[in-house]
Scaffold this motif. Structure first.
Motif, PDB file in Angstrom:
ATOM      1  N   ILE A  98      -5.579   0.774  -7.106  1.00 13.99           N
ATOM      2  CA  ILE A  98      -4.405  -0.103  -7.079  1.00 13.99           C
ATOM      3  C   ILE A  98      -3.520   0.192  -8.280  1.00 13.99           C
ATOM      4  CG2 ILE A  98      -3.605  -2.488  -7.168  1.00 13.99           C
ATOM      5  CD1 ILE A  98      -6.256  -3.293  -5.902  1.00 13.99           C
ATOM      6  N   GLU A 114       2.204  -4.267  -5.746  1.00 18.04           N
ATOM      7  CA  GLU A 114       0.848  -3.722  -5.740  1.00 18.04           C
ATOM      8  C   GLU A 114       0.747  -2.602  -4.713  1.00 18.04           C
ATOM      9  OE1 GLU A 114      -2.783  -6.271  -6.573  1.00 18.04           O
ATOM     10  OE2 GLU A 114      -3.041  -5.874  -4.438  1.00 18.04           O
ATOM     11  N   ILE A 116      -1.332   0.284  -2.927  1.00 22.87           N
ATOM     12  CA  ILE A 116      -2.755   0.459  -2.598  1.00 22.87           C
ATOM     13  C   ILE A 116      -2.991   1.883  -2.122  1.00 22.87           C
ATOM     14  CG2 ILE A 116      -4.663  -0.343  -1.155  1.00 22.87           C
ATOM     15  CD1 ILE A 116      -3.033  -3.004  -0.882  1.00 22.87           C
TER      16      ILE A 116
END
Length: 437
Positions: A98, A114, A116
């Motif tokens: 992340i 965020e 991923i």
């Protein structure tokens, strides 16, 4: 939208799955890559807390001891990268990396972006020989993230850890994460290497270099060309051997014993120890210049007692591996899992392996019971923290007190502790304290 823009469209520019999260952990938007990767519609995730979606947990991950990008970004405003385990909507677990970034809207409000990065299955099982690194605990995931980040560099790495924590496995993981993964991985056991054979074993020899020498031999350093040389228990090297090896590490050049030709090898060095090398340098038992040559990056490997939730999973993997060689199949009973998790394992993974083997011999069926493990019940085990744990807890307490006293001003806290700000950051990160980049 509170952002004053179409956040979903902006996030769609990102190729990796990405979500936008506010300071209360609520997901404000999810890009198309996220929705496609996890097979969800926007209304299934938007408005819900990120920890509920990704971790299937009612509380934020930092409250469960994990390194939390949300905490780091909102407290420091700096980007933060971690390795976590996420769950999809079918409750399948996967390793992810992340990257958290601070994103501001037109009104100056801060959000967490965020990103991923879903890791391939091969990165979920780091192997070294027949063993593999196993774990999901916060301590393990922090350590694995540090190993992966260090592996991407070509710097020398020094691994610290108690005996039996799996330092060779960690060194193998560094090698696998590196650009040298297709090259050789050569291990040197410094504790068992006689000083008289050091040059011959490490640097090789030419024919006639010593009595009885009938041919040329390539040394381990030369054999590691294009790959990684792992120096296990490097603290056991005698001073004379340290001096000889330092020159090789500094230049990459060497001569075989009895040879006149100067050779060169491109080698990345990973060393490991369970000793306090800096204390040894003060006592002149270890060369300070060699220490700093080896310790460009340092990584602490947690003992089993600091990752208890991983113990049963490691035992299951050991049962599977041993079962294949013994021609049987075994599993752990619930009471055996509880007994394993309650034990401190001073010998760490090495002791766990021996306990599992004993249990297989003692068991009367295909299920391992608590009694088969030969471990005292938790109430029978005296509570006596190790010296390392006492030191660790004292450091953590001191850092927390200094931060609280300085109102979380890291520079002032460092002055109170009489260390540099960089040292304070490294110590706090080593102990898994939040708010550290």
């Amino acid at each position: 939208m509170p952002l004053g823009l179409n956040a979903g469209s902006v996030l769609d520019i990102q190729q990796n799955p990405m979500v936008l999260i506010d300071h209360e952990y609520r997901i404000m938007a999810a890009n198309r890559a996220y929705r496609d990767a996890y097979g969800v519609h926007a209304d299934e995730v938007v408005g819900k807390c990120c920890h509920e979606i990704s971790h299937h947990s009612p509380v934020p991950c930092h409250k469960r001891g994990e390194d939390c990008p949300h905490q780091a970004v909102f407290n420091t405003g700096e980007a933060h990268e971690v390795r976590h385990i996420h769950y999809d909507h079918q409750n399948h677990a996967e390793h992810v990396r992340i990257r958290g970034h601070a994103i501001k809207d037109q009104e100056g409000n801060t959000y967490l972006g965020e990103e991923i990065i879903r890791l391939p299955h091969r990165e979920e099982e780091i192997t070294c020989g027949e063993l593999r690194m196993v774990g999901r605990s916060p301590a393990f995931m922090r350590c694995l993230h540090h190993i992966e980040m260090a592996g991407r560099t070509d710097a020398s790495i020094l691994l610290f850890g108690e005996s039996g924590v799996g330092k060779e496995l960690a060194a193998g993981a560094v090698h696998q994460f590196s650009a040298r993964a297709n090259g050789p991985f050569i291990t040197v056991d410094c504790a068992s290497l006689p000083e008289t054979l050091f040059e011959s074993e490490i640097l090789g020899h030419e024919r006639g270099a010593f009595t009885g020498c009938l041919g040329r031999k390539r040394g381990l350093y030369e054999m590691a060309h294009g790959g990684t040389l792992f120096l296990d228990e490097v603290g056991e090297l005698p001073l004379a051997m340290q001096a000889k090896f330092l020159r090789v590490l500094e230049t990459g050049s060497f001569r075989r014993l009895g040879g006149a030709e100067t050779l060169h090898a491109d080698v990345r060095v990973v060393a490991a120890t369970n000793r306090h090398l800096l204390e040894m340098t003060a006592q002149r038992a270890f060369r300070e210049d060699l220490y700093y040559r080896l310790a460009a990056i340092t990584i602490d490997l947690p003992p089993l007692r600091e990752r208890r939730e991983d113990i049963a999973g490691i035992a299951e993997v050991l049962l599977e591996r041993i079962g294949k060689s013994w021609g049987g199949s075994w599993s752990l009973s619930k009471d055996a899992e509880i007994r394993l998790g309650a034990y401190d394992f001073p010998g760490n993974v090495r002791e766990l392996i021996n306990r599992v083997r004993r249990a297989l011999v003692m068991s009367s069926g295909g299920e391992i019971r608590a009694a088969d493990l030969g471990l005292a019940a938790p109430n029978d085990v005296p509570v006596a923290p190790s010296l390392d744990r006492i030191r660790r807890m004292a450091e953590i307490d001191g850092i927390r007190r200094a931060l609280a006293q300085s109102d979380y001003n890291w520079s002032k806290a460092a002055m109170l502790l009489r260390v540099s700000r960089g040292t304070l950051y490294r110590l706090a990160e080593r102990h898994g304290l939040p708010q550290v980049r």
